[in-house]
Write a protein that holds these residues in place. Structure first.
Motif, PDB file in Angstrom:
ATOM      1  N   GLU A 218      40.117  56.658  46.416  1.00 26.86           N
ATOM      2  CA  GLU A 218      41.451  56.972  45.882  1.00 26.86           C
ATOM      3  C   GLU A 218      41.680  56.259  44.555  1.00 26.86           C
ATOM      4  O   GLU A 218      42.273  56.830  43.627  1.00 26.86           O
ATOM      5  CB  GLU A 218      42.522  56.571  46.897  1.00 26.86           C
ATOM      6  CG  GLU A 218      43.933  56.940  46.473  1.00 26.86           C
ATOM      7  CD  GLU A 218      44.971  56.572  47.511  1.00 26.86           C
ATOM      8  OE1 GLU A 218      46.173  56.759  47.232  1.00 26.86           O
ATOM      9  OE2 GLU A 218      44.590  56.094  48.597  1.00 26.86           O
ATOM     10  N   ASP A 223      39.694  63.075  45.635  1.00 29.56           N
ATOM     11  CA  ASP A 223      40.305  63.456  46.900  1.00 29.56           C
ATOM     12  C   ASP A 223      39.226  63.704  47.946  1.00 29.56           C
ATOM     13  O   ASP A 223      38.033  63.702  47.666  1.00 29.56           O
ATOM     14  CB  ASP A 223      41.220  64.678  46.734  1.00 29.56           C
ATOM     15  CG  ASP A 223      40.472  65.933  46.329  1.00 29.56           C
ATOM     16  OD1 ASP A 223      39.299  66.101  46.738  1.00 29.56           O
ATOM     17  OD2 ASP A 223      41.054  66.770  45.615  1.00 29.56           O
ATOM     18  N   ARG A 224      39.667  63.955  49.176  1.00 29.40           N
ATOM     19  CA  ARG A 224      38.735  64.022  50.295  1.00 29.40           C
ATOM     20  C   ARG A 224      38.047  65.378  50.427  1.00 29.40           C
ATOM     21  O   ARG A 224      37.247  65.579  51.335  1.00 29.40           O
ATOM     22  CB  ARG A 224      39.457  63.614  51.579  1.00 29.40           C
ATOM     23  CG  ARG A 224      39.874  62.152  51.531  1.00 29.40           C
ATOM     24  CD  ARG A 224      40.672  61.712  52.727  1.00 29.40           C
ATOM     25  NE  ARG A 224      39.850  61.621  53.929  1.00 29.40           N
ATOM     26  CZ  ARG A 224      40.279  61.089  55.064  1.00 29.40           C
ATOM     27  NH1 ARG A 224      41.514  60.604  55.133  1.00 29.40           N
ATOM     28  NH2 ARG A 224      39.502  61.050  56.115  1.00 29.40           N
ATOM     29  N   ASN A 225      38.342  66.311  49.544  1.00 33.65           N
ATOM     30  CA  ASN A 225      37.554  67.534  49.475  1.00 33.65           C
ATOM     31  C   ASN A 225      36.283  67.311  48.656  1.00 33.65           C
ATOM     32  O   ASN A 225      35.347  68.110  48.734  1.00 33.65           O
ATOM     33  CB  ASN A 225      38.367  68.669  48.860  1.00 33.65           C
ATOM     34  CG  ASN A 225      39.455  69.137  49.789  1.00 33.65           C
ATOM     35  OD1 ASN A 225      39.204  69.403  50.957  1.00 33.65           O
ATOM     36  ND2 ASN A 225      40.680  69.201  49.289  1.00 33.65           N
ATOM     37  N   ARG A 226      36.248  66.232  47.880  1.00 35.39           N
ATOM     38  CA  ARG A 226      35.088  65.906  47.046  1.00 35.39           C
ATOM     39  C   ARG A 226      34.259  64.785  47.669  1.00 35.39           C
ATOM     40  O   ARG A 226      33.034  64.769  47.586  1.00 35.39           O
ATOM     41  CB  ARG A 226      35.565  65.493  45.645  1.00 35.39           C
ATOM     42  CG  ARG A 226      34.442  65.231  44.647  1.00 35.39           C
ATOM     43  CD  ARG A 226      33.831  66.515  44.139  1.00 35.39           C
ATOM     44  NE  ARG A 226      32.716  66.290  43.232  1.00 35.39           N
ATOM     45  CZ  ARG A 226      32.830  66.025  41.928  1.00 35.39           C
ATOM     46  NH1 ARG A 226      34.054  65.949  41.371  1.00 35.39           N
ATOM     47  NH2 ARG A 226      31.769  65.861  41.179  1.00 35.39           N
ATOM     48  N   ASP A 228      34.340  62.082  51.221  1.00 35.70           N
ATOM     49  CA  ASP A 228      35.021  61.699  52.455  1.00 35.70           C
ATOM     50  C   ASP A 228      34.187  60.657  53.187  1.00 35.70           C
ATOM     51  O   ASP A 228      32.968  60.566  52.982  1.00 35.70           O
ATOM     52  CB  ASP A 228      35.253  62.918  53.350  1.00 35.70           C
ATOM     53  CG  ASP A 228      36.400  62.701  54.327  1.00 35.70           C
ATOM     54  OD1 ASP A 228      37.032  61.619  54.276  1.00 35.70           O
ATOM     55  OD2 ASP A 228      36.672  63.598  55.131  1.00 35.70           O
ATOM     56  N   SER A 281      40.385  65.820  55.730  1.00 29.26           N
ATOM     57  CA  SER A 281      39.877  66.366  54.493  1.00 29.26           C
ATOM     58  C   SER A 281      39.645  67.858  54.537  1.00 29.26           C
ATOM     59  O   SER A 281      39.509  68.502  53.512  1.00 29.26           O
ATOM     60  CB  SER A 281      38.546  65.683  54.142  1.00 29.26           C
ATOM     61  OG  SER A 281      37.582  66.025  55.121  1.00 29.26           O
TER      62      SER A 281
END
Length: 359
Positions: A218, A223-226, A228, A281
C-alpha cells in the motif's frame, strides 16, 4: 499489553542454569545478552538483516524475561534471588542484581527498530526508502521501494535478498506472474512489480508477515489486483493462499459471488491459527495458479523439500529462483533440485551465500 521485564545480572557460566530455573517457574522464554564471540559455525548459520556487534567478553551476562500480570513479580524475584544464592555455592553467578521495569505497550516497542533502518541503494537504480526517512539522492531512473513495516524478515541488506533481487532483474520479463514463497516483509514481491510483473502473489506462514507486506504494498501505491499476500505453507499438506488445495473450489465460488473469504491461517505446525486475514483482492486464482517465476529466499533445508512440491505451481519452462543457501549446502541443494526434475541454469555467489536458478 503491558509487560514487566525482569533482568538478572549474572555470569556466562550461570546462564543455562538460570534459564532452566526460569522455565521451571513457568516463564516461557528468556533473552540472553553476553559478549561471547560467535563461532564460525554460528556465523554461517545466522540469517539476519543487520550485522552482529560484539563487545569485549568479560564473562558477564544478563538473563531477561518478560512476564504478564499472571505472575506475582515480588514472589518471582524472591525465588530467583534464593536460587542465585544456592547456585553461588557451586559456580560464579556474577553480581546477582535483579531489576524489574515496566515495558511500554507492544505497539511502541515493536517500532523501536525504525531508528536503525536508513535508506540505501541497491544495484545502482533501486533505492530502499523507509517512509519515515528523507533521502535526497533520488535519480530520475531510480526504482524507489517505500517500506512502511519490517515486522518480518527482509530489508534488502542481506546477501540472500540481494541475490534474489539481482536474479529478478536478470530474468523477470514484462507482464509475467511471480509467486514469492516465504515473502517476509514483501520486498521481493514489491520489487517484482516495479520490474514489470503483471501479477505477484506473496505467501508466508506468519500472519504478521502478511500484514507487514500488505502495508508495504500500500505504501508503494499497489492494489491487491496487482500484488497480494496470503498465509500458507506448501510443506503443510500443500496449504496455499489461505485455503487447502481441496477447498479451492469453495474459495473460487465465494469470490465469484463478490463476497469476502476469511482464511484460516496455517501456523506451520499442521494446525489452523486462530488469527484471520481477509482476502478481498478478487484474485481467487492465487489458490490454484501457475506462475512464470517462483522465488524462494528461505533456507537450504526448506528449499530442498519445497522443490518436491512447487512444480505444480509453475508454468512450463517457468523459473525457480532460490536463495538463502549457505555455500556448505550448495551441492546438497543442487542434488535435490535435479532429483525433483529441475534443470539448473544459473548459480551465483555473494559472500558465503548462494542463489540457484532452475527451470
Amino acid at each position: 499489553m503491558i509487560w514487566k521485564k525482569l533482568t538478572i545480572d549474572t555470569s556466562v557460566e550461570a546462564v543455562d542454569l538460570i534459564s532452566e530455573f526460569l522455565s521451571e517457574l513457568g516463564v516461557e522464554g528468556v533473552m540472553i545478552e553476553d559478549n561471547v564471540p560467535l563461532s564460525e559455525d554460528d556465523l554461517k548459520s545466522m540469517f539476519v538483516d543487520i550485522p552482529a556487534i560484539m563487545g569485549e567478553d568479560d564473562g558477564t551476562a544478563r538473563v531477561s524475561c518478560f512476564v504478564d500480570d499472571s505472575f506475582d513479580i515480588n514472589e518471582l524475584k524472591a525465588d530467583i534471588a534464593a536460587e542465585l544464592v544456592r547456585l553461588e555455592e557451586f559456580i560464579d553467578v556474577g553480581s546477582k542484581e535483579i531489576t524489574v521495569s515496566d515495558t511500554s505497550d507492544d505497539s511502541t516497542w515493536q517500532n523501536n527498530w525504525k531508528q536503525y533502518f536508513k535508506p540505501f541503494r541497491l544495484y545502482d537504480n533501486i533505492v530502499i526508502l523507509p517512509t519515515w526517512e528523507e533521502y535526497d539522492d533520488i535519480r530520475p531512473d531510480d526504482i524507489v521501494v517505500r517500506i512502511e513495516s519490517v515486522m518480518a524478515f527482509g530489508t534488502g541488506t542481506h546477501e540472500t535478498t540481494k541475490l534474489c533481487i539481482g536474479q529478478l532483474k536478470k530474468y523477470l520479463k514484462e507482464g509475467q506472474s511471480v509467486f514469492d514463497i516465504g515473502s517476509g516483509s514483501g520486498i521481493l514481491s514489491i520489487i517484482s512489480v516495479y520490474l514489470g510483473a503483471g501479477y505477484v502473489h506473496g505467501m508466508d506462514i506468519d500472519p504478521d508477515a502478511v500484514k507487514a507486506s500488505l502495508e508495504n504494498a500500500e505504501a508503494n501505491g499497489f492494489d491487491r489486483n496487482r500484488i497480494d499476500f496470503t498465509c500458507g505453507n506448501l510443506l503443510d499438506s500443500n496449504y496455499i493462499a489461505g485455503v487447502s488445495k481441496d477447498r479451492t473450489g469453495d474459495f473460487a465460488a465465494k469470490k465469484s459471488e463478490g463476497g469476502t473469504y476469511t482464511n484460516n491461517l496455517s501456523n506451520g505446525s499442521g494446525n489452523a491459527d486462530a488469527t484471520s486475514v481477509s482476502s478481498d483482492s478478487g484474485n481467487a486464482q492465487t489458490a490454484d495458479k501457475n506462475y512464470d517465476i517462483v522465488v524462494a529466499n528461505i533456507l537450504a533445508d526448506v528449499i530442498m523439500p519445497l522443490s518436491a512440491v512447487v512444480r505444480p505451481y509453475m508454468k512450463k519452462d517457468g523459473l525457480f529462483i532460490t536463495s538463502g543457501i549457505i555455500d556448505t549446502k550448495e551441492e546438497e541443494v543442487k542434488t535435490e533440485l535435479l532429483k525433483n526434475g529441475f534443470e539448473i541454469i544459473d548459480i551465483i555467489h555473494m559472500g558465503e551465500w548462494v542463489s540457484i536458478v532452475c527451470k
